[in-house]
Design a protein around this motif. Structure first.
Motif, short mmCIF file in Angstrom:
data_model
loop_
_atom_site.label_atom_id
_atom_site.label_comp_id
_atom_site.label_asym_id
_atom_site.label_seq_id
_atom_site.Cartn_x
_atom_site.Cartn_y
_atom_site.Cartn_z
N PHE A 20 -12.67 -20.05 25.07
CA PHE A 20 -12.97 -20.49 26.43
C PHE A 20 -13.48 -19.34 27.30
O PHE A 20 -14.47 -19.46 28.01
N ARG A 21 -12.80 -18.19 27.22
CA ARG A 21 -13.20 -17.09 28.10
C ARG A 21 -14.53 -16.46 27.67
O ARG A 21 -15.14 -15.73 28.43
N ALA A 22 -14.95 -16.77 26.45
CA ALA A 22 -16.28 -16.31 26.01
C ALA A 22 -17.37 -17.28 26.47
O ALA A 22 -18.54 -17.11 26.13
N GLY A 23 -16.96 -18.32 27.22
CA GLY A 23 -17.94 -19.25 27.77
C GLY A 23 -18.30 -20.38 26.81
O GLY A 23 -19.27 -21.11 27.06
N LEU A 24 -17.54 -20.54 25.75
CA LEU A 24 -17.85 -21.61 24.77
C LEU A 24 -17.14 -22.90 25.18
O LEU A 24 -16.05 -22.86 25.76
N PRO A 25 -17.74 -24.05 24.89
CA PRO A 25 -17.10 -25.32 25.26
C PRO A 25 -15.88 -25.60 24.38
O PRO A 25 -15.99 -25.62 23.15
N VAL A 26 -14.72 -25.80 25.00
CA VAL A 26 -13.46 -26.03 24.27
C VAL A 26 -12.74 -27.22 24.88
O VAL A 26 -12.70 -27.36 26.11
N ARG A 27 -12.16 -28.06 24.04
CA ARG A 27 -11.27 -29.14 24.53
C ARG A 27 -10.01 -29.14 23.68
O ARG A 27 -10.09 -29.12 22.43
N LEU A 28 -8.87 -29.19 24.34
CA LEU A 28 -7.59 -29.25 23.62
C LEU A 28 -7.25 -30.70 23.34
O LEU A 28 -7.50 -31.57 24.19
N ILE A 29 -6.67 -30.95 22.18
CA ILE A 29 -6.17 -32.30 21.88
C ILE A 29 -4.64 -32.22 21.82
O ILE A 29 -4.08 -31.51 20.97
N GLU A 61 -7.26 -33.48 26.35
CA GLU A 61 -7.29 -34.93 26.15
C GLU A 61 -6.25 -35.28 25.07
O GLU A 61 -5.63 -34.37 24.50
N THR A 62 -6.09 -36.58 24.79
CA THR A 62 -5.24 -36.97 23.65
C THR A 62 -6.16 -37.46 22.52
O THR A 62 -7.37 -37.61 22.72
N ALA A 63 -5.56 -37.72 21.36
CA ALA A 63 -6.37 -38.07 20.18
C ALA A 63 -7.17 -39.35 20.41
O ALA A 63 -8.22 -39.53 19.79
N ASP A 64 -6.68 -40.24 21.28
CA ASP A 64 -7.38 -41.52 21.43
C ASP A 64 -8.50 -41.49 22.46
O ASP A 64 -9.03 -42.53 22.83
N GLU A 83 -1.21 -35.98 9.11
CA GLU A 83 -1.15 -37.05 10.11
C GLU A 83 -1.97 -36.70 11.35
O GLU A 83 -2.64 -37.55 11.93
N ALA A 84 -1.93 -35.42 11.73
CA ALA A 84 -2.68 -35.01 12.93
C ALA A 84 -4.18 -35.19 12.68
O ALA A 84 -4.90 -35.72 13.54
N ALA A 85 -4.65 -34.79 11.51
CA ALA A 85 -6.08 -34.93 11.20
C ALA A 85 -6.45 -36.41 11.12
O ALA A 85 -7.48 -36.83 11.65
N ALA A 86 -5.57 -37.20 10.50
CA ALA A 86 -5.86 -38.64 10.35
C ALA A 86 -5.93 -39.33 11.71
O ALA A 86 -6.69 -40.29 11.88
N SER A 87 -5.17 -38.84 12.68
CA SER A 87 -5.18 -39.48 14.00
C SER A 87 -6.56 -39.37 14.66
O SER A 87 -6.86 -40.09 15.59
N LEU A 88 -7.37 -38.45 14.17
CA LEU A 88 -8.71 -38.26 14.75
C LEU A 88 -9.80 -38.92 13.91
O LEU A 88 -10.99 -38.85 14.28
N ALA A 89 -9.42 -39.56 12.81
CA ALA A 89 -10.42 -40.12 11.88
C ALA A 89 -11.48 -40.97 12.58
O ALA A 89 -12.67 -40.79 12.32
N PRO A 90 -11.08 -41.89 13.51
CA PRO A 90 -12.12 -42.72 14.12
C PRO A 90 -13.13 -41.93 14.95
O PRO A 90 -14.20 -42.42 15.25
#
Ligand code: NAD
Ligand code: KPL
Length: 303
Positions: A20-29, A61-64, A83-90
């Motif tokens: 983030f501090r390098a100016g790159l786009p980041v989003r936390l899940i 954001e959240t996974a959904d 399970e965490a990876a699978a929650s993002l499958a869609p």
């Protein structure tokens, strides 16, 4: 392209704040709406370096959420990875890439099997970080991050973004050897520190145990085709014990704080692989049994 970072724990926060501090786009899940509300109330993630704390208002954001995910840093514990990876499958776009930051082995295959159309990039980190408060991470130890896909020499172009963010890294087609080598070090050191309730350096008082485990682990690595990872393993175990003599191992800290350990992906994986390859590993098996008994006695999960 946006870096989605799943898991705002120690390593996830360390990566997210530097990107983030390098100016790159980041989003936390984050795990759920409650966590998201708590995070938003805090104003962002704080990174503490050399005693200095800086707040970074990274989007979360959240996974959904609806937006597609093209590049994901999976920064949870090994036991949560599948399970965490699978929650993002869609949400995973065609050609999506997942960087798997988990220690040990086993969780990476589970993610790859669950998400066969995704490109899994394995990672092995020796950086150190811990949380000293909600949404606050302390950078505790310089280290390195190896990334790679077994057998693939060509590094992705986005590795330049890690350079830009000051995240120490290198691409390695021999990433499995790196993961196995670290797993072996963790198996030779961490369980003994739990059983003897001691710092890494105190293992110098049990030289025969360390020697016998290192020798079985080297045989196991060779049996699994990881000859490079087996080279001088005992010497390396002794070197790490000396270099980290004053530290408590990560497994010791997990147990001391009543947290679930990654035993299944470390010693458990080693013992399972030995059985699959028809190798006798009596020292490792006995250590595994003693560690399981110790976890059971403390009411901690055995997986
Ligand atoms: P951590 O427990 O600090 O962070 C993991 C985070 O993932 C937690 O915040 C948890 O809530 C979150 N999480 C789990 N499932 C989730 C889900 N479904 N959705 C959203 N968030 C989820 O763990 P860590 O110390 O950062 O370790 C991550 C991995 O890196 C482990 O395998 C660890 O062994 C390895 N590692 C850690 C360090 C270190 O210094 N912390 C160093 C080297 C390797
Ligand atoms: O990685 C480690 C850990 O504590 O998990 C070391 C310090 C190498 C000990 O195995």
């Amino acid at each position: 392209m946006t870096w989605h970072v799943l898991g705002a724990g120690s390593l996830g926060s360390l990566w997210a704040t530097r990107l983030f501090r390098a100016g790159l786009p980041v989003r936390l899940i984050l795990r759920n709406p409650e966590q998201l509300a708590s995070y938003r109330a805090s104003g962002g993630l704080s990174l503490v370096e050399n005693g200095h704390s800086q707040l970074y208002p990274i989007a979360a954001e959240t996974a959904d959420s609806a937006a597609p995910v093209q590049r994901l840093l999976l920064a949870c514990k090994a036991y949560d990875a599948e399970e965490a990876a699978a929650s993002l499958a869609p949400r995973l776009a065609p050609g999506a890439e997942i960087i798997l930051l988990q220690n040990g082995l086993g969780s990476q295959d589970a993610v790859a099997a669950r998400l066969p159309r995704v490109r899994c990039i394995l990672a092995s980190s020796t950086e150190g970080a811990f949380r000293d408060g909600p949404w606050r991470v302390v950078f505790a130890g310089q280290g390195h991050n190896w990334l790679g896909v077994p057998g693939q020499e060509q590094a992705p172009a986005w590795l330049g973004e890690l350079q830009q963010a000051g995240i120490p890294h290198a691409w390695s087609a021999a990433i499995l050897a790196k993961l196995w080598r670290k797993l072996a070090l963790n198996c030779a050191i961490n369980p003994l520190t739990v059983l003897h309730q001691c710092r890494n350096g105190d293992l110098r008082d049990w030289p025969q145990d360390v020697q016998a485990l290192s020798s079985e682990l080297a045989e196991l690595l060779r049996g699994c085709g990881q000859t490079e990872a087996a080279d001088d393993l005992h010497k390396e175990v002794l070197r790490v014990i000396d270099a980290t003599a004053a530290n408590y191992s990560s497994m010791y800290q997990d147990v001391a704080q009543g947290r679930r350990t990654e035993i299944t992906y470390l010693l458990g994986h080693a013992c399972r692989q030995a059985r699959q390859h028809g190798l006798a590993t009596p020292q490792l098996d006995a250590l595994h049994e003693r560690l399981l008994a110790c976890l059971a006695a403390r009411g901690l999960p055995l997986v």
